[in-house]
Design a protein around this motif. Sequence first.
Motif, PDB file in Angstrom:
ATOM      1  N   GLU A  74       0.846  -1.191   0.000  1.00  0.00           N
ATOM      2  CA  GLU A  74       0.000   0.000   0.000  1.00  0.00           C
ATOM      3  C   GLU A  74       0.881   1.239   0.000  1.00  0.00           C
ATOM      4  OE1 GLU A  74      -2.371  -0.498   3.592  1.00  0.00           O
ATOM      5  OE2 GLU A  74      -1.005   0.800   4.699  1.00  0.00           O
ATOM      6  N   ARG A  75       0.295   2.359  -0.355  1.00  0.00           N
ATOM      7  CA  ARG A  75       1.046   3.614  -0.374  1.00  0.00           C
ATOM      8  C   ARG A  75       1.583   3.902   1.029  1.00  0.00           C
ATOM      9  NH1 ARG A  75      -3.201   3.762  -3.827  1.00  0.00           N
ATOM     10  NH2 ARG A  75      -3.081   4.984  -5.743  1.00  0.00           N
ATOM     11  N   ILE A  76       2.811   4.379   1.112  1.00  0.00           N
ATOM     12  CA  ILE A  76       3.395   4.663   2.428  1.00  0.00           C
ATOM     13  C   ILE A  76       2.642   5.798   3.124  1.00  0.00           C
ATOM     14  CG2 ILE A  76       5.284   5.841   1.169  1.00  0.00           C
ATOM     15  CD1 ILE A  76       5.676   4.552   4.688  1.00  0.00           C
ATOM     16  N   VAL A  77       2.148   6.743   2.352  1.00  0.00           N
ATOM     17  CA  VAL A  77       1.170   7.726   2.848  1.00  0.00           C
ATOM     18  C   VAL A  77      -0.010   7.711   1.878  1.00  0.00           C
ATOM     19  CG1 VAL A  77       2.614   9.325   4.153  1.00  0.00           C
ATOM     20  CG2 VAL A  77       2.547   9.502   1.657  1.00  0.00           C
ATOM     21  N   HIS A  78      -1.134   8.210   2.309  1.00  0.00           N
ATOM     22  CA  HIS A  78      -2.345   8.259   1.456  1.00  0.00           C
ATOM     23  C   HIS A  78      -2.790   6.865   1.016  1.00  0.00           C
ATOM     24  CE1 HIS A  78      -2.241  12.711   0.850  1.00  0.00           C
ATOM     25  NE2 HIS A  78      -0.942  12.536   1.028  1.00  0.00           N
ATOM     26  N   LEU A 148      -2.058  16.912 -10.917  1.00  0.00           N
ATOM     27  CA  LEU A 148      -2.061  17.961  -9.898  1.00  0.00           C
ATOM     28  C   LEU A 148      -2.329  17.242  -8.575  1.00  0.00           C
ATOM     29  CD1 LEU A 148      -1.874  20.978  -9.328  1.00  0.00           C
ATOM     30  CD2 LEU A 148      -4.293  21.185  -9.870  1.00  0.00           C
ATOM     31  N   VAL A 149      -1.242  16.963  -7.856  1.00  0.00           N
ATOM     32  CA  VAL A 149      -1.324  16.087  -6.683  1.00  0.00           C
ATOM     33  C   VAL A 149      -1.346  16.952  -5.425  1.00  0.00           C
ATOM     34  CG1 VAL A 149      -0.407  13.971  -5.654  1.00  0.00           C
ATOM     35  CG2 VAL A 149       0.167  14.548  -8.020  1.00  0.00           C
ATOM     36  N   GLY A 150      -2.543  17.335  -5.035  1.00  0.00           N
ATOM     37  CA  GLY A 150      -2.668  18.302  -3.944  1.00  0.00           C
ATOM     38  C   GLY A 150      -3.356  17.725  -2.723  1.00  0.00           C
ATOM     39  N   VAL A 155      -1.519  24.494   2.678  1.00  0.00           N
ATOM     40  CA  VAL A 155      -0.129  24.577   3.139  1.00  0.00           C
ATOM     41  C   VAL A 155       0.324  23.196   3.598  1.00  0.00           C
ATOM     42  CG1 VAL A 155      -0.125  27.016   3.765  1.00  0.00           C
ATOM     43  CG2 VAL A 155      -0.966  25.332   5.416  1.00  0.00           C
ATOM     44  N   PHE A 156       1.604  23.093   3.957  1.00  0.00           N
ATOM     45  CA  PHE A 156       2.100  21.790   4.411  1.00  0.00           C
ATOM     46  C   PHE A 156       2.871  21.951   5.718  1.00  0.00           C
ATOM     47  CE2 PHE A 156       4.346  17.659   3.915  1.00  0.00           C
ATOM     48  CZ  PHE A 156       3.209  16.878   3.823  1.00  0.00           C
ATOM     49  N   PHE A 157       3.169  20.805   6.343  1.00  0.00           N
ATOM     50  CA  PHE A 157       3.816  20.803   7.663  1.00  0.00           C
ATOM     51  C   PHE A 157       5.265  21.278   7.630  1.00  0.00           C
ATOM     52  CE2 PHE A 157       0.608  17.399   8.053  1.00  0.00           C
ATOM     53  CZ  PHE A 157       0.007  17.732   9.250  1.00  0.00           C
ATOM     54  N   PHE A 222      -6.225  22.008  -3.078  1.00  0.00           N
ATOM     55  CA  PHE A 222      -5.187  23.011  -3.331  1.00  0.00           C
ATOM     56  C   PHE A 222      -3.949  22.343  -3.923  1.00  0.00           C
ATOM     57  CE2 PHE A 222      -7.680  24.232   0.360  1.00  0.00           C
ATOM     58  CZ  PHE A 222      -8.014  25.553   0.096  1.00  0.00           C
ATOM     59  N   GLY A 223      -3.324  23.025  -4.869  1.00  0.00           N
ATOM     60  CA  GLY A 223      -2.059  22.524  -5.415  1.00  0.00           C
ATOM     61  C   GLY A 223      -0.909  22.745  -4.441  1.00  0.00           C
ATOM     62  N   VAL A 224      -1.130  23.558  -3.433  1.00  0.00           N
ATOM     63  CA  VAL A 224      -0.190  23.893  -2.361  1.00  0.00           C
ATOM     64  C   VAL A 224       1.003  24.719  -2.866  1.00  0.00           C
ATOM     65  CG1 VAL A 224       1.335  23.021  -0.528  1.00  0.00           C
ATOM     66  CG2 VAL A 224      -0.891  21.951  -0.918  1.00  0.00           C
TER      67      VAL A 224
HETATM   68 FE1  HDE Z   1       2.953  13.176  -1.167  1.00  0.00          FE
HETATM   69  N1  HDE Z   1       3.520  11.255  -1.477  1.00  0.00           N
HETATM   70  N2  HDE Z   1       4.819  13.627  -0.524  1.00  0.00           N
HETATM   71  N3  HDE Z   1       2.384  15.083  -0.703  1.00  0.00           N
HETATM   72  N4  HDE Z   1       1.100  12.765  -1.756  1.00  0.00           N
HETATM   73  C1  HDE Z   1       2.730  10.262  -1.915  1.00  0.00           C
HETATM   74  O1  HDE Z   1       3.297   8.746  -3.591  1.00  0.00           O
HETATM   75  C2  HDE Z   1       5.908  12.838  -0.696  1.00  0.00           C
HETATM   76  C3  HDE Z   1       3.174  16.076  -0.220  1.00  0.00           C
HETATM   77  C4  HDE Z   1       0.071  13.635  -1.896  1.00  0.00           C
HETATM   78  O2  HDE Z   1      -3.921   9.367  -4.424  1.00  0.00           O
HETATM   79  C5  HDE Z   1       3.477   9.006  -2.229  1.00  0.00           C
HETATM   80  O3  HDE Z   1       2.197   7.324  -4.946  1.00  0.00           O
HETATM   81  C6  HDE Z   1       7.104  13.531  -0.276  1.00  0.00           C
HETATM   82  C7  HDE Z   1       2.528  17.345  -0.324  1.00  0.00           C
HETATM   83  C8  HDE Z   1      -1.120  12.943  -2.314  1.00  0.00           C
HETATM   84  O4  HDE Z   1      -2.216   8.124  -5.000  1.00  0.00           O
HETATM   85  C9  HDE Z   1       4.945   9.388  -1.953  1.00  0.00           C
HETATM   86  C10 HDE Z   1       6.682  14.761   0.167  1.00  0.00           C
HETATM   87  C11 HDE Z   1       1.310  17.083  -0.893  1.00  0.00           C
HETATM   88  C12 HDE Z   1      -0.746  11.606  -2.439  1.00  0.00           C
HETATM   89  C13 HDE Z   1       4.807  10.823  -1.494  1.00  0.00           C
HETATM   90  C14 HDE Z   1       5.247  14.805   0.002  1.00  0.00           C
HETATM   91  C15 HDE Z   1       1.241  15.666  -1.117  1.00  0.00           C
HETATM   92  C16 HDE Z   1       0.651  11.532  -2.090  1.00  0.00           C
HETATM   93  C17 HDE Z   1       2.986   7.761  -1.556  1.00  0.00           C
HETATM   94  C18 HDE Z   1       7.517  15.885   0.757  1.00  0.00           C
HETATM   95  C19 HDE Z   1       0.187  18.084  -1.204  1.00  0.00           C
HETATM   96  C20 HDE Z   1      -1.628  10.447  -2.813  1.00  0.00           C
HETATM   97  C21 HDE Z   1       2.356   6.923  -2.635  1.00  0.00           C
HETATM   98  C22 HDE Z   1       8.539  16.350  -0.117  1.00  0.00           C
HETATM   99  C23 HDE Z   1       0.589  19.084  -2.159  1.00  0.00           C
HETATM  100  C24 HDE Z   1      -1.771  10.300  -4.299  1.00  0.00           C
HETATM  101  C25 HDE Z   1       2.573   7.645  -3.851  1.00  0.00           C
HETATM  102  C26 HDE Z   1      -2.701   9.162  -4.607  1.00  0.00           C
HETATM  103  C27 HDE Z   1       1.397  10.355  -2.112  1.00  0.00           C
HETATM  104  C28 HDE Z   1       5.874  11.555  -1.173  1.00  0.00           C
HETATM  105  C29 HDE Z   1       4.473  15.922   0.401  1.00  0.00           C
HETATM  106  C30 HDE Z   1       0.065  15.059  -1.675  1.00  0.00           C
HETATM  107  C31 HDE Z   1       5.686   8.522  -0.958  1.00  0.00           C
HETATM  108  C32 HDE Z   1       8.498  12.972  -0.308  1.00  0.00           C
HETATM  109  C33 HDE Z   1       3.099  18.708   0.067  1.00  0.00           C
HETATM  110  C34 HDE Z   1      -2.487  13.542  -2.553  1.00  0.00           C
HETATM  111  O5  HDE Z   1       5.705   9.331  -3.113  1.00  0.00           O
END
Ligand code: HDE
Length: 693
Positions: A74-78, A148-150, A155-157, A222-224
């Motif tokens: 699974e995705r490490i986050v989300h 557009l992965v928002g 904002v972010f942490f 948001f695109g952030v």
């Molecule tokens: Fe992500 N993020 N992220 N993130 N993120 C992932 O990619 C990462 C950040 C966001 O529905 C991962 O395919 C790093 C901000 C969404 O599949 C991974 C950093 C924002 C999704 C990853 C960030 C996001 C992810 C995990 C800091 C908002 C889900 C699986 C530099 C603008 C997409 C994957 C979906 C997913 C890394 C920060 C949004 C690990 C290293 C800021 C919506 O690649």
Amino acid sequence: MAKSSKDGVAIGAGGETHQQVGSGGIKDRLTTNQGIPVSDNQNQLKAGARGPVLLEDFMLREKIFHFDHERIPERIVHARGSAAHGFFELYESLADITKADLFQRAGEKTPVFTRFSTVAGGAGSVDTPRDVRGFAVKFYTQEGNWDLVGNNIPVFFIQDAIKFPDLVHSVKMEADRGYPQAASAHDTFWDFISLMPESTHMIMWAMSDRTIPRSLRTMEGFGVHTFKLVNAKGETTFVKFHWKPKQGLQSTVWDEAVKIAGADPDFHRRDLFEAIDIGEFPEWELGIQAFDQAFADSLPFDVLDPTKIIPEEVLPIRMIGRMVLDRWPDNFFAETEQVAYCPANIVPGVDFSDDPLLQGRLFSYLDTQKSRLGSTNFHQIPINAPKCPVMNFQRDGMMQMLQPKGRANYEPNSLGEAGEVTGPRECPMTGFVTRPETEHGEKLRIRPESFADHYSQARLFFRSLDPAEQAHLASALVFELSKVGIAPIRTRMLGNLVNVDPELAQRVADGLNMPLPEASPTAAPVLDMDPSPALRIINGPRMADTLKGRSVGVLIADGTDAAALDRLVGQIDKAGGRPILIAPKIGGAKLSDGSLRPADGQLAGFPSVLVDAIAVVLSADGCAALLKEAAAVQFVMDAFGHLKAIGASDEAQPLLDKAGVEPDEGVTGLDAAFVKAAALRYFDREPKLRTLA
Ligand code: HDE
């Protein structure tokens, strides 16, 4: 490209001809993955009726082998997400600021696939924890995929990608004990946050009602980061992207979110599915804040810092199109699970900024897909495949689905018929061009001075909220910090909050019953910015104020007045709402006219947290019976406690009394006033019901 068809027949890659059913076979016959017809799908091959299973049972072995490998990482986050197909429609040409193909022709529609997610929990966690929501849109444009992965928070942490693994480790289940799942209310998260003042602005959003949305349909996206748009002349405009829900903004109250988690762990997923299913297609407008370098220079913060917003009141949002989600995926795994978003997927006419968080993301997503999807060819999976031609000399690799013809797998080459080059060629005119920009400086591991202000916008956010939202935010901080066992972490957090707003810090300290410490040191002076009402949900410009697309739980029982019920249901329908009949038994209730009215939900399994408002349509006898049902009393009590409208027949009054309902604007009869009231929540009621910080 490979497709999956509605009738469940898998169609292979490389054309519509290779079907699992085999050539010339009977369309519905069951086969192995090699196309061999299966004679018995109920019993293994055994030596004798009660004997051991034989190794030669290739059908059994193949089926179990495939099953054993059904899951991918699974995705490490989300990890937990829900998605839908739809389209983006452009309002007017943006040719003046971008050459991106999807932004050229007014009215043109571009297919999209949009996935919403929580961040911290695993794929099987619930839909409604307090958490940021992902908002990822894949645009299948004629010039390639643009992702557009928002998030649902602008904002972010953190400011620097190198801190992302630390942030994620701190919020996920703790390393030794493996809990809590999908919750930020624990020591390691707040330990990290209290030591990272740059997270303070995001923490204000995370503790606000934004992180407990009522529906995926009622949240913003948001695109952030700041991005760039580039026009045909090579001129660049900075841009921030916004998604604004046509449904309006709405959140739950905390007690409600907690109860939904138990009542329906799939609450958001189901809501999205059902909305699309009944043709109530969710819709968002895409807006941009476009600006130039001079404007950026005039701001008291750095537009490359992802912990900052540009308030709408300072730079209005221009709406450029709309996204409609109108189709549920055929298959959850094939589409929602295998979709691979990547912020590095951009098209000519869009470009990255130097935001250091964005720059780090450009590496991570492609990299993570290799572990998740197992092959460099994941772009060939139908949900990831561009809908425009893909032509290059990249070859082979695991799970290669394409069968390119010919000798030339490199360029330049001279393998054409007359000795000329064959195969696709680069084009300096139409290909993606990175605009030359002068970069200079020493190689450094350093944060720019312009990123040093960690508190002004946290203050801006808090002070912009409606008082009810401020109380929710303060109470969320009290709740979360009360789950933190190591007291010095709480104290450190209070020290940070003093910088945000001394009154907020005092309220939280009182809620914890702890002394308020000195303000923690700041790296830059904290500014008092003009409040931005657009940041509010409650009483803000985008608060949801219609029944359209929302649900009303109508409690009925034996003896309910049939005419009154029909009248009410008609009114709810007319207002675009969804009446859901709830009765003690799913088979239905016998109404006053003797008819049996089937129920949509059984009272014990359908608490009022699952609907937006309730109506209680009972006879005197029906009410007397329900007074003895805890689920009925709780149904009404929770609706009141969650600040929802309650419409009731006169005969239902004893149930309202037992549930502690007190008269207010949101408590009505069953007339037209109820349908009007049902569109809103009644926040004035809240201080009478619970102590907020
Ligand atoms: Fe992500 N993020 N992220 N993130 N993120 C992932 O990619 C990462 C950040 C966001 O529905 C991962 O395919 C790093 C901000 C969404 O599949 C991974 C950093 C924002 C999704 C990853 C960030 C996001 C992810 C995990 C800091 C908002 C889900 C699986 C530099 C603008 C997409 C994957 C979906 C997913 C890394 C920060 C949004 C690990 C290293 C800021 C919506 O690649």
